[in-house]
Design an enzyme around this catalytic site. Structure first.
Site, mmCIF file in Angstrom:
data_model
loop_
_atom_site.group_PDB
_atom_site.id
_atom_site.type_symbol
_atom_site.label_atom_id
_atom_site.label_comp_id
_atom_site.label_asym_id
_atom_site.label_seq_id
_atom_site.Cartn_x
_atom_site.Cartn_y
_atom_site.Cartn_z
ATOM 1 N N GLU A 113 0.845 -1.194 0.000
ATOM 2 C CA GLU A 113 0.000 0.000 0.000
ATOM 3 C C GLU A 113 0.878 1.241 0.000
ATOM 4 O O GLU A 113 2.041 1.187 0.376
ATOM 5 C CB GLU A 113 -0.891 0.026 1.259
ATOM 6 C CG GLU A 113 -1.896 -1.102 1.290
ATOM 7 C CD GLU A 113 -2.574 -1.236 2.647
ATOM 8 O OE1 GLU A 113 -2.313 -0.412 3.541
ATOM 9 O OE2 GLU A 113 -3.359 -2.174 2.807
ATOM 10 N N LYS A 115 2.172 4.618 1.568
ATOM 11 C CA LYS A 115 2.264 5.150 2.920
ATOM 12 C C LYS A 115 1.888 6.625 2.835
ATOM 13 O O LYS A 115 2.682 7.464 2.436
ATOM 14 C CB LYS A 115 3.678 4.969 3.471
ATOM 15 C CG LYS A 115 3.791 5.322 4.942
ATOM 16 C CD LYS A 115 5.118 4.837 5.499
ATOM 17 C CE LYS A 115 5.263 5.091 6.979
ATOM 18 N NZ LYS A 115 5.145 6.479 7.369
ATOM 19 N N ASP A 117 1.226 10.303 3.691
ATOM 20 C CA ASP A 117 1.884 11.204 4.631
ATOM 21 C C ASP A 117 0.854 12.162 5.211
ATOM 22 O O ASP A 117 0.702 13.297 4.782
ATOM 23 C CB ASP A 117 2.985 11.984 3.903
ATOM 24 C CG ASP A 117 3.892 12.693 4.890
ATOM 25 O OD1 ASP A 117 3.756 12.457 6.104
ATOM 26 O OD2 ASP A 117 4.737 13.482 4.428
ATOM 27 N N TYR A 218 -6.868 1.841 6.166
ATOM 28 C CA TYR A 218 -5.985 0.766 5.714
ATOM 29 C C TYR A 218 -5.869 -0.442 6.634
ATOM 30 O O TYR A 218 -5.178 -1.398 6.288
ATOM 31 C CB TYR A 218 -4.592 1.296 5.365
ATOM 32 C CG TYR A 218 -3.995 2.255 6.382
ATOM 33 C CD1 TYR A 218 -3.581 1.788 7.622
ATOM 34 C CD2 TYR A 218 -3.847 3.600 6.088
ATOM 35 C CE1 TYR A 218 -3.034 2.655 8.550
ATOM 36 C CE2 TYR A 218 -3.301 4.477 7.011
ATOM 37 C CZ TYR A 218 -2.898 4.003 8.245
ATOM 38 O OH TYR A 218 -2.364 4.855 9.159
ATOM 39 N N LYS A 322 10.700 3.434 3.080
ATOM 40 C CA LYS A 322 10.659 4.898 3.040
ATOM 41 C C LYS A 322 11.389 5.411 1.810
ATOM 42 O O LYS A 322 12.521 5.018 1.554
ATOM 43 C CB LYS A 322 11.335 5.466 4.298
ATOM 44 C CG LYS A 322 10.587 5.151 5.579
ATOM 45 C CD LYS A 322 9.526 6.179 5.887
ATOM 46 C CE LYS A 322 10.144 7.394 6.535
ATOM 47 N NZ LYS A 322 9.124 8.331 7.014
ATOM 48 N N CYS A 415 7.115 49.563 2.351
ATOM 49 C CA CYS A 415 7.091 48.773 1.115
ATOM 50 C C CYS A 415 8.426 48.928 0.379
ATOM 51 O O CYS A 415 8.874 50.053 0.132
ATOM 52 C CB CYS A 415 5.945 49.240 0.220
ATOM 53 S SG CYS A 415 5.979 48.480 -1.411
ATOM 54 N N CYS A 418 7.669 51.008 -3.100
ATOM 55 C CA CYS A 418 7.224 52.403 -3.176
ATOM 56 C C CYS A 418 7.429 53.153 -1.858
ATOM 57 O O CYS A 418 7.042 54.307 -1.749
ATOM 58 C CB CYS A 418 5.753 52.463 -3.563
ATOM 59 S SG CYS A 418 4.646 51.854 -2.279
ATOM 60 N N CYS A 431 0.849 46.433 1.269
ATOM 61 C CA CYS A 431 1.126 47.788 0.835
ATOM 62 C C CYS A 431 -0.190 48.329 0.290
ATOM 63 O O CYS A 431 -0.820 47.704 -0.561
ATOM 64 C CB CYS A 431 2.184 47.778 -0.273
ATOM 65 S SG CYS A 431 2.300 49.364 -1.118
ATOM 66 N N CYS A 436 1.523 51.671 -6.352
ATOM 67 C CA CYS A 436 2.802 51.021 -6.061
ATOM 68 C C CYS A 436 3.277 50.263 -7.305
ATOM 69 O O CYS A 436 2.577 49.386 -7.812
ATOM 70 C CB CYS A 436 2.643 50.060 -4.883
ATOM 71 S SG CYS A 436 4.056 48.972 -4.640
HETATM 72 S S1 IVH Z 1 -0.244 0.118 8.564
HETATM 73 C C1 IVH Z 1 0.383 -1.986 12.624
HETATM 74 N N1 IVH Z 1 -0.670 1.234 6.252
HETATM 75 O O1 IVH Z 1 2.521 5.037 8.766
HETATM 76 C C2 IVH Z 1 0.388 -1.437 11.250
HETATM 77 N N2 IVH Z 1 0.272 2.587 7.976
HETATM 78 O O2 IVH Z 1 4.735 4.131 11.164
HETATM 79 C C3 IVH Z 1 -0.337 -0.174 11.156
HETATM 80 N N3 IVH Z 1 0.630 4.929 7.328
HETATM 81 O O3 IVH Z 1 1.214 5.212 11.997
HETATM 82 C C4 IVH Z 1 0.118 0.761 10.120
HETATM 83 N N4 IVH Z 1 -0.154 4.740 5.292
HETATM 84 O O4 IVH Z 1 0.205 6.687 10.229
HETATM 85 C C5 IVH Z 1 -0.206 1.411 7.500
HETATM 86 N N5 IVH Z 1 -1.169 2.086 4.143
HETATM 87 C C6 IVH Z 1 -0.697 2.270 5.406
HETATM 88 C C7 IVH Z 1 -0.231 3.517 5.857
HETATM 89 C C8 IVH Z 1 0.257 3.634 7.161
HETATM 90 C C9 IVH Z 1 0.360 5.565 6.187
HETATM 91 C C10 IVH Z 1 1.253 5.570 8.518
HETATM 92 C C11 IVH Z 1 0.475 5.397 9.771
HETATM 93 C C12 IVH Z 1 1.365 4.698 10.731
HETATM 94 C C13 IVH Z 1 2.725 4.958 10.154
HETATM 95 C C14 IVH Z 1 3.650 3.802 10.420
#
Ligand code: IVH
Length: 681
Positions: A113, A115, A117, A218, A322, A415, A418, A431, A436
């Site tokens: 999946e 991740k 942010d 998720y 990451k 400013c 001007c 301003c 200006c």
């Molecule tokens: S699974 C026990 N799936 O990443 C497993 N986490 O450090 C639970 N996050 O705190 C996490 N997308 O805030 C999972 N598709 C995803 C995610 C996800 C973002 C974040 C989440 C979590 C951190 C993991």
């Protein structure tokens, strides 16, 4: 006590609206027009205001938020809210997979999946109702942010089943929404995640409701046992949660076609394809409408998850890969102030050029004094600069203070263009001198720029020359200026001047829907201009008349235009300077009336219907042409036959969909019948 019919009506409205919200926010497919939605919503609101005891916590009207202050109490989680172990290289991920497969003691499949942010959240549902939304906190105790989370359209307040379940997901703000919202905030945030985090911690939920947050779910923790993550995701989808469709599913053996058909957006592959998938995600990352900082690889089989278990902090059955962090260290050389076309003063850090995420950054906006104060930023400081996705670069934090004795930078009192006095409004300084030079040039450059009038052969350098020589003082002068006097100036040959002239002349062909937002009226961008024109104000005179009458109400009635926007537009349109410019541009032949296309509106014969189209056709080739016709007539189109489908348009050699439609009693329509419906021979 409310009469019985009213109680029933409120119930029906609530369930209808709940379904419409699901279609709109989760499926991204509005089931009715905005007007129809507003009508139903307002009716329910009225009933609830008249009979407050009919208002339930999970009513669809409860997403608007309130002005009540609530602090954020701490609550204990009833599930352990763990975080993930991290890997930074493809090799680390491969090692983890091999180790995990060996320790699991069974055949595994992996789900990958994105991740997201954003901000991690746990939602607790009891008998199908949202009872609590809690931040992750320290994993055991988090903050109760239920009232704010309720305002998020994609969070179901009630599930499609009376299920008791906890789910984990991420609250986020899309990149485009961040750009829009951040502009209008008193404090500017460095990135969408910070703004999302700030929003869900607001004390007044009405303020949270004003930010278009979204949520992906998720993980699900059910009372009954479900054997795979795949099935859990499917169940979550059925219950009404919004899931990210960008998922990879990797197995040792080919998966069946049923699974594939059920997840058309997923990518399926053997283990060997995983590396390619990760690389593809990394490539596509910048183009996504939301920010991701990596991928999460998860073991699909629950039995294996149980065997693998946990370390103190994280599960052994998942790992976060990451992405390389698009952040770099650099030094602030100086801080300049820029004057925008609205007069807004913006400090900009000039930094030692540094490569971030594939491009070189040397200027970073610092938004306003408050932002600088929060960073405690001074000239000479070493800073971390980030560039997430395609969002503009931002200073994240000071890494090392300067040794030159510079203290936190302060805005100048006047400013820079001007020397006019600066006045605060919100967190910004402005301003207020309308002559200006920086402001006027900014307005002209905005007008001629890409996305606006898009005048060919004319750019900021030429505008500088024209303005500084006194040949133009405002937008309208472009159309009346004496071009002859330009010829012979350094860099301006006859040919070049002719080209500039041609570009300006051609811009007179731009339609009203471009001219209007090009005027640079605050709050009146392209989107709002389109709404206004579609809302019945297709010419400048009707808009000016509306402003003369202080008629903000009529603007607010247009869906998508709020009170603040309407008031600002009316205020601006009353300004004599703007009126003078408009008159002069009109006299020069620019378009101030939107041309209609001449198409008669078609009758909405497919309203409230859900059509599936299958097989091949003589008239509609490709068959998406038939789908267009349905949508034009107010219908919705889907690609699979389900209980919700009302019509199947069956062409030649229609297969399994026809069978399914017959079973479900869906109305089946032939090509000939369809043509009749469209009243086409
Ligand atoms: S699974 C026990 N799936 O990443 C497993 N986490 O450090 C639970 N996050 O705190 C996490 N997308 O805030 C999972 N598709 C995803 C995610 C996800 C973002 C974040 C989440 C979590 C951190 C993991």
């Amino acid at each position: 006590m409310a009469p019985k019919e009213i109680i029933r009506e409120a119930d029906e409205l609530a369930s209808r609206l709940r379904h419409l919200q699901y279609e709109y926010y989760v499926l991204n497919k509005p089931g009715v027009s905005d007007q129809e939605y507003d009508r139903l919503f307002d009716r329910l609101l009225l009933i609830e205001q008249t009979y407050p005891h009919l208002k339930k916590d999970d009513s669809p009207t409860q997403r608007v938020g309130s002005d009540l202050e609530s602090s954020l109490p701490e609550v204990e989680h009833s599930i352990p809210v763990l975080s993930l172990d991290k890997g930074y290289t493809l090799e680390a991920v491969e090692n983890w997979m091999n180790k995990t497969a060996a320790n699991a003691g069974m055949d595994l499949s992996f789900i990958v999946e994105e991740k997201i942010d954003g901000v991690s959240i746990v939602l607790y549902y009891s008998d199908g109702r949202l009872v609590r939304a809690v931040t992750r906190g320290n994993g055991t105790v988090g903050n109760d942010v239920t009232e704010n989370i309720r305002t998020i359209g994609s969070v179901p307040l009630r599930l499609s089943d009376d299920e008791t379940v906890a789910v984990r997901g991420e609250i986020y703000l899309s990149k485009p929404d961040f750009e829009i919202v951040n502009e209008n905030q008193d404090i500017s945030y460095a990135n969408p995640r910070n703004l999302a985090a700030g929003t869900i911690r607001r004390l007044k939920s009405r303020e949270a409701a004003a930010i278009p947050l979204q949520m992906f779910v998720y993980e699900g923790y059910f009372e009954e046992e479900i054997h795979t993550h795949l099935k859990i995701m499917e169940r979550l989808g059925e219950l009404g949660f919004r899931l990210n469709e960008r998922v990879g599913y990797f197995t040792e053996r080919d998966v069946g076609s049923t699974v594939k058909a059920r997840h058309p957006g997923w990518i399926f592959g053997m283990f060997s394809a995983l590396k390619g998938y990760i690389e593809k995600e990394e490539r596509e990352r910048a183009g996504l409408p939301y920010e991701i900082d990596g991928l999460v690889l998860k073991v699909n089989e629950m039995a294996a998850r149980n065997t693998l278990g946990f370390t103190g902090h994280h599960p052994r059955w998942a790992i976060a890969y990451k992405f390389e962090s698009p952040e770099a260290e650099t030094r602030v050389i100086s801080i300049d102030v820029q004057v925008g076309r609205t007069g807004r003063i913006t400090p900009v850090a000039r930094v030692e050029p540094v490569k971030i995420g594939g491009s070189t950054v040397s200027n970073v906006t610092l938004h306003n004094q408050l932002y600088i104060d929060l960073l405690e930023l001074a000239v000479g400081d070493s800073v971390a600069v980030s560039k997430r996705g395609d969002v503009i670069p931002a200073v994240e934090r000071v890494i090392e203070k300067n040794e030159d004795g510079n203290t936190t930078w302060r805005m100048p009192p006047a400013c820079p263009s001007c020397s006019g006095l600066l006045q605060p409004s919100g967190a910004h300084l402005f301003c207020t001198n309308r002559y200006c030079p920086a402001q006027v040039k900014g307005k002209i450059n905005f007008f001629i720029g890409k996305g606006q009038m898009d005048i060919e052969n004319l750019g900021p350098e030429t505008i500088d020359v024209l303005f500084d020589r006194g040949l133009i003082h405002g937008i309208d002068d472009l159309y009346t200026m004496n071009f002859e006097s330009l010829i012979g100036l350094p860099g301006f040959g006859e040919k070049k001047v002719a080209l500039i002239r041609k570009g300006i002349e051609k811009s007179k062909e731009q339609p009203f829907r471009i001219v209007l937002p090009s005027l640079g009226i605050p709050e009146l961008g392209r989107k709002v201009a389109e709404l206004i024109i579609e809302g019945g104000y297709g010419d400048i005179d009707s808009l000016l008349a509306l402003a003369d009458n202080h008629d903000t109400e009529s603007l607010i009635r247009i869906h998508g235009i709020g009170e603040k926007t309407a008031e600002r537009i009316v205020r601006e349109l009353r300004k004599p300077d703007l009126r003078k410019t408009i008159n002069s541009l009109r006299n020069q032949g620019l378009n101030f009336v939107e041309e209609t296309t001449g198409n008669e509106p078609v009758e909405q014969v497919c309203k409230d219907q859900v059509w599936c189209v299958t097989g091949s056709f003589d008239t509609f080739n490709p068959r998406s042409l038939a789908m267009d016709e349905v949508r034009k007539r107010g219908g919705r189109t889907v690609s699979l036959v389900s209980g919700a489908t009302t019509h199947l348009l069956a062409g030649k050699s229609a297969g399994s969909k026809l069978t399914k439609a017959r079973e479900l009693g869906v109305t089946i329509v032939t090509e000939e019948e369809f043509l009749k419906l469209l009243s086409r021979p």
